[in-house]
Design a protein around this motif. Structure first.
Motif, PDB file in Angstrom:
ATOM      1  N   TYR A 235       0.834  -1.213   0.000  1.00 55.94           N
ATOM      2  CA  TYR A 235       0.000   0.000   0.000  1.00 55.94           C
ATOM      3  C   TYR A 235       0.867   1.260   0.000  1.00 55.94           C
ATOM      4  CZ  TYR A 235      -4.594  -2.171   0.494  1.00 55.94           C
ATOM      5  OH  TYR A 235      -5.754  -2.864   0.251  1.00 55.94           O
ATOM      6  N   ARG A 236       1.947   1.216   0.785  1.00 50.21           N
ATOM      7  CA  ARG A 236       2.826   2.397   0.835  1.00 50.21           C
ATOM      8  C   ARG A 236       3.453   2.655  -0.532  1.00 50.21           C
ATOM      9  NH1 ARG A 236       3.488   3.386   6.311  1.00 50.21           N
ATOM     10  NH2 ARG A 236       2.962   1.524   7.504  1.00 50.21           N
ATOM     11  N   SER A 237       3.875   1.583  -1.204  1.00 55.21           N
ATOM     12  CA  SER A 237       4.500   1.737  -2.514  1.00 55.21           C
ATOM     13  C   SER A 237       3.482   2.237  -3.539  1.00 55.21           C
ATOM     14  CB  SER A 237       5.088   0.389  -2.949  1.00 55.21           C
ATOM     15  OG  SER A 237       5.755   0.533  -4.171  1.00 55.21           O
ATOM     16  N   LEU A 238       2.298   1.643  -3.532  1.00 58.31           N
ATOM     17  CA  LEU A 238       1.260   2.080  -4.482  1.00 58.31           C
ATOM     18  C   LEU A 238       0.935   3.556  -4.271  1.00 58.31           C
ATOM     19  CD1 LEU A 238      -0.827   1.405  -6.670  1.00 58.31           C
ATOM     20  CD2 LEU A 238      -2.374   0.649  -4.848  1.00 58.31           C
ATOM     21  N   HIS A 239       0.852   3.963  -3.022  1.00 61.65           N
ATOM     22  CA  HIS A 239       0.549   5.363  -2.705  1.00 61.65           C
ATOM     23  C   HIS A 239       1.579   6.314  -3.327  1.00 61.65           C
ATOM     24  CE1 HIS A 239      -0.801   8.815  -0.469  1.00 61.65           C
ATOM     25  NE2 HIS A 239       0.298   8.889   0.235  1.00 61.65           N
ATOM     26  N   ARG A 240       2.842   5.866  -3.370  1.00 66.93           N
ATOM     27  CA  ARG A 240       3.892   6.713  -3.976  1.00 66.93           C
ATOM     28  C   ARG A 240       3.793   6.731  -5.500  1.00 66.93           C
ATOM     29  NH1 ARG A 240       6.967   4.280   0.239  1.00 66.93           N
ATOM     30  NH2 ARG A 240       7.764   2.686  -1.178  1.00 66.93           N
ATOM     31  N   HIS A 241       3.104   5.742  -6.092  1.00 72.38           N
ATOM     32  CA  HIS A 241       3.054   5.615  -7.546  1.00 72.38           C
ATOM     33  C   HIS A 241       1.791   6.182  -8.175  1.00 72.38           C
ATOM     34  CE1 HIS A 241       6.348   2.666  -7.026  1.00 72.38           C
ATOM     35  NE2 HIS A 241       6.618   2.949  -8.288  1.00 72.38           N
ATOM     36  N   THR A 242       0.867   6.666  -7.375  1.00 70.51           N
ATOM     37  CA  THR A 242      -0.403   7.115  -7.971  1.00 70.51           C
ATOM     38  C   THR A 242      -0.962   8.320  -7.234  1.00 70.51           C
ATOM     39  OG1 THR A 242      -2.645   6.455  -8.606  1.00 70.51           O
ATOM     40  CG2 THR A 242      -1.814   5.555  -6.538  1.00 70.51           C
ATOM     41  N   SER A 243      -1.753   9.095  -7.975  1.00 69.65           N
ATOM     42  CA  SER A 243      -2.468  10.219  -7.347  1.00 69.65           C
ATOM     43  C   SER A 243      -3.891   9.828  -6.980  1.00 69.65           C
ATOM     44  CB  SER A 243      -2.494  11.421  -8.303  1.00 69.65           C
ATOM     45  OG  SER A 243      -3.193  11.083  -9.487  1.00 69.65           O
ATOM     46  N   VAL A 244      -4.321   8.616  -7.331  1.00 65.70           N
ATOM     47  CA  VAL A 244      -5.683   8.194  -6.960  1.00 65.70           C
ATOM     48  C   VAL A 244      -5.725   7.933  -5.452  1.00 65.70           C
ATOM     49  CG1 VAL A 244      -7.428   6.389  -7.214  1.00 65.70           C
ATOM     50  CG2 VAL A 244      -6.164   7.186  -9.195  1.00 65.70           C
ATOM     51  N   PRO A 245      -6.693   8.520  -4.749  1.00 63.33           N
ATOM     52  CA  PRO A 245      -6.802   8.259  -3.311  1.00 63.33           C
ATOM     53  C   PRO A 245      -7.059   6.773  -3.044  1.00 63.33           C
ATOM     54  CG  PRO A 245      -8.124  10.160  -3.961  1.00 63.33           C
ATOM     55  CD  PRO A 245      -7.681   9.500  -5.225  1.00 63.33           C
ATOM     56  N   LEU A 246      -6.413   6.230  -2.024  1.00 56.82           N
ATOM     57  CA  LEU A 246      -6.593   4.825  -1.663  1.00 56.82           C
ATOM     58  C   LEU A 246      -7.588   4.713  -0.510  1.00 56.82           C
ATOM     59  CD1 LEU A 246      -2.903   3.535  -1.832  1.00 56.82           C
ATOM     60  CD2 LEU A 246      -4.648   3.562  -3.641  1.00 56.82           C
ATOM     61  N   ALA A 247      -8.434   3.675  -0.586  1.00 57.85           N
ATOM     62  CA  ALA A 247      -9.445   3.433   0.443  1.00 57.85           C
ATOM     63  C   ALA A 247      -9.334   1.989   0.907  1.00 57.85           C
ATOM     64  CB  ALA A 247     -10.848   3.691  -0.119  1.00 57.85           C
ATOM     65  N   ALA A 248      -9.531   1.768   2.212  1.00 62.79           N
ATOM     66  CA  ALA A 248      -9.532   0.407   2.774  1.00 62.79           C
ATOM     67  C   ALA A 248     -10.051   0.495   4.203  1.00 62.79           C
ATOM     68  CB  ALA A 248      -8.127  -0.203   2.755  1.00 62.79           C
ATOM     69  N   GLY A 249     -10.236  -0.661   4.807  1.00 62.19           N
ATOM     70  CA  GLY A 249     -10.636  -0.686   6.214  1.00 62.19           C
ATOM     71  C   GLY A 249     -11.710  -1.720   6.519  1.00 62.19           C
ATOM     72  N   GLU A 250     -12.430  -2.200   5.499  1.00 66.76           N
ATOM     73  CA  GLU A 250     -13.494  -3.173   5.779  1.00 66.76           C
ATOM     74  C   GLU A 250     -12.921  -4.498   6.274  1.00 66.76           C
ATOM     75  OE1 GLU A 250     -14.568  -3.440   1.395  1.00 66.76           O
ATOM     76  OE2 GLU A 250     -14.957  -5.498   1.997  1.00 66.76           O
ATOM     77  N   SER A 251     -11.622  -4.736   6.020  1.00 62.36           N
ATOM     78  CA  SER A 251     -11.006  -5.987   6.463  1.00 62.36           C
ATOM     79  C   SER A 251     -10.342  -5.862   7.833  1.00 62.36           C
ATOM     80  CB  SER A 251      -9.971  -6.444   5.431  1.00 62.36           C
ATOM     81  OG  SER A 251     -10.600  -6.686   4.192  1.00 62.36           O
ATOM     82  N   ASN A 252     -10.380  -4.660   8.419  1.00 61.07           N
ATOM     83  CA  ASN A 252      -9.792  -4.468   9.748  1.00 61.07           C
ATOM     84  C   ASN A 252     -10.775  -4.894  10.826  1.00 61.07           C
ATOM     85  OD1 ASN A 252      -7.508  -3.298   8.647  1.00 61.07           O
ATOM     86  ND2 ASN A 252      -8.298  -1.225   8.844  1.00 61.07           N
ATOM     87  N   TYR A 253     -10.237  -5.514  11.876  1.00 59.70           N
ATOM     88  CA  TYR A 253     -11.062  -5.881  13.021  1.00 59.70           C
ATOM     89  C   TYR A 253     -10.930  -4.871  14.159  1.00 59.70           C
ATOM     90  CZ  TYR A 253     -11.571 -10.362  10.689  1.00 59.70           C
ATOM     91  OH  TYR A 253     -11.858 -11.340   9.781  1.00 59.70           O
ATOM     92  N   THR A 254      -9.759  -4.293  14.300  1.00 53.88           N
ATOM     93  CA  THR A 254      -9.511  -3.444  15.470  1.00 53.88           C
ATOM     94  C   THR A 254      -8.776  -2.167  15.081  1.00 53.88           C
ATOM     95  OG1 THR A 254      -7.387  -4.492  15.876  1.00 53.88           O
ATOM     96  CG2 THR A 254      -9.311  -5.451  17.000  1.00 53.88           C
ATOM     97  N   LEU A 255      -8.761  -1.253  16.020  1.00 52.09           N
ATOM     98  CA  LEU A 255      -8.051   0.015  15.840  1.00 52.09           C
ATOM     99  C   LEU A 255      -6.571  -0.220  15.529  1.00 52.09           C
ATOM    100  CD1 LEU A 255      -8.417   3.139  16.185  1.00 52.09           C
ATOM    101  CD2 LEU A 255      -7.626   2.826  18.515  1.00 52.09           C
ATOM    102  N   ASP A 256      -5.968  -1.202  16.197  1.00 52.95           N
ATOM    103  CA  ASP A 256      -4.542  -1.471  15.976  1.00 52.95           C
ATOM    104  C   ASP A 256      -4.263  -1.782  14.511  1.00 52.95           C
ATOM    105  OD1 ASP A 256      -3.826  -1.455  18.766  1.00 52.95           O
ATOM    106  OD2 ASP A 256      -4.935  -3.315  18.896  1.00 52.95           O
ATOM    107  N   GLN A 257      -5.196  -2.532  13.890  1.00 51.00           N
ATOM    108  CA  GLN A 257      -4.990  -2.929  12.495  1.00 51.00           C
ATOM    109  C   GLN A 257      -5.174  -1.741  11.551  1.00 51.00           C
ATOM    110  OE1 GLN A 257      -7.624  -6.291  12.020  1.00 51.00           O
ATOM    111  NE2 GLN A 257      -6.463  -7.517  13.476  1.00 51.00           N
ATOM    112  N   ALA A 258      -6.039  -0.805  11.918  1.00 50.80           N
ATOM    113  CA  ALA A 258      -6.254   0.374  11.076  1.00 50.80           C
ATOM    114  C   ALA A 258      -5.121   1.391  11.222  1.00 50.80           C
ATOM    115  CB  ALA A 258      -7.582   1.037  11.450  1.00 50.80           C
TER     116      ALA A 258
END
Ligand SMILES: [Mg+2]
Length: 375
Positions: A235-258
């Motif tokens: 995710y960190r690498s993709l973020h450096r390669h694109t201007s499209v905003p990245l979205a995620a979080g439905e697979s997280n169970y807890t705050l620590d994972q987010a």
């Protein structure tokens, strides 16, 4: 409000539910002909009751067993309104890292406890959360299905006909097919419509970079779950390669994972599902973490039921950084068959949904309909 300790948990009822979908839904993971969830009803010695829901994509009876065997003994006889304490009691059922079915099961009980707290206080949950107090939450249509073009075209037309101006496109592999779909939906929907794309972890990093270029070209507003959730370096690498905003979080169970991808601002949009991410208690913490980092909150609802949708509405109404909430456009008996959000009114009006104002979740389930869907 009754005195402290009057609302002791006296009973926890579990309802594993399953339904065949009237139309199969397809993502990069596969085709779903049926879906399942678990509902709970928590009752108190004071005569109050609250409802909750767990995301239970398989074996909902297993969730019922988990709640009855591992969680209920830690809860019965204890104060229903001390929600954080009850969350910690339930968490102690597992000595290892938190996640999976346990947190999904905790989510159901947690949501029911918030419903009870609201009824005890005679206030809606959005007001208990003490947030910004929107009366409506903007929604986006989900989803334009992955698969043949004619189906996708029909999905676009159906959402436009409902007045939705914000919609999500499911994409998968191969990359060429995804890029063609990205262009096709933009052409069908027109330039004024807000489009987002959801890959359900379909890609390698190299593939995701290519797909992201197509999303940039066609002005998509976010790229959701391009990579598997554990691949933080990806995710960190993709973020450096694109201007499209990245979205995620439905697979997280807890705050620590987010935490890592929010803290480092790799994501632009955080999407916890309240029936997976530890209920209202933990999903609220995630939304607030995102707000601290100027990241948008967009509740995930997916194929979940009415309790998930309504709990998400209360969170969406209260959190300062709510951008939009997922709203399934396809038929779903867990949502359409168990209760009306605002009885007698259309569910989606002008691209938004009204937040219930009754005490607690403000939701009255049709228990006969619940029993008809018993797994
Ligand atoms: Mg998704």
């Amino acid at each position: 409000m009754a005195g402290e300790g009057d609302h002791k948990i006296s009973e926890i009822r579990v309802f594993p539910l399953v339904q065949r979908l009237p139309q199969p839904t397809r993502t990069s993971w596969g085709t779903y002909d049926s879906v399942s969830i678990l509902l709970v009803e928590v009752r108190t010695s004071s005569g109050l009751s609250g409802v909750g829901e767990a995301l239970a994509r398989f074996a909902p009876q297993g969730y019922a067993e988990l709640i009855e065997s591992a969680l209920a003994p830690r809860l019965l006889g204890r104060d229903a309104t001390a929600i954080s304490a009850r969350w910690a009691d339930m968490r102690r059922a597992l000595s290892g890292r938190a996640g999976g079915m346990l947190i999904e099961a905790i989510s159901a009980v947690d949501i029911a406890l918030w419903d009870i707290l609201g009824k005890a206080a005679d206030l809606p949950v959005w007001q208990l959360l003490g947030g910004v107090g929107r009366s409506h939450v903007p929604v986006y249509g989900a989803s334009i299905r992955w698969g043949d073009d004619a189906q996708a075209d029909a999905d676009v037309e159906a959402m436009l006909a409902r007045g939705l101006t914000d919609m999500k496109v499911k994409i998968g592999g191969p990359v060429e097919a995804a890029c063609a779909r990205i262009a096709r939906v933009r052409a069908r929907a027109g330039a004024e419509i807000t489009l987002t794309a959801d890959a359900n972890w379909a890609y390698s990093l190299d593939e995701a970079v290519q797909v992201a270029r197509a999303l940039e070209t066609h002005g998509y507003a976010w790229f959701e779950e391009p990579l598997r959730p554990e691949d933080e370096a990806g995710y960190r690498s993709l973020h450096r390669h694109t201007s499209v905003p990245l979205a995620a979080g439905e697979s997280n169970y807890t705050l620590d994972q987010a935490m890592p991808l929010v803290r480092d601002r790799v994501l632009s949009v955080l999407q916890p599902n309240v029936t997976r991410s530890g209920g209202i208690t933990e999903a609220r913490r995630m939304a607030e973490l995102a707000a601290m980092h100027d990241i948008a909150y967009a509740p995930h609802v997916g194929m979940s039921g009415i309790v998930c949708e309504v709990a998400s509405l209360h969170l969406g109404a209260a959190m300062p950084n709510t951008r939009t909430m997922e709203c399934a456009a396809s038929p779903n008996l867990f949502r359409d068959g168990l209760a009306d959000i605002v009885p007698g009114h259309a569910r989606i009006e002008n691209g938004r949904v009204a937040v219930p104002n009754g005490p607690g979740l403000g939701l009255t389930l049709d228990w006969d309909a619940v029993k008809e869907l018993a797994a």
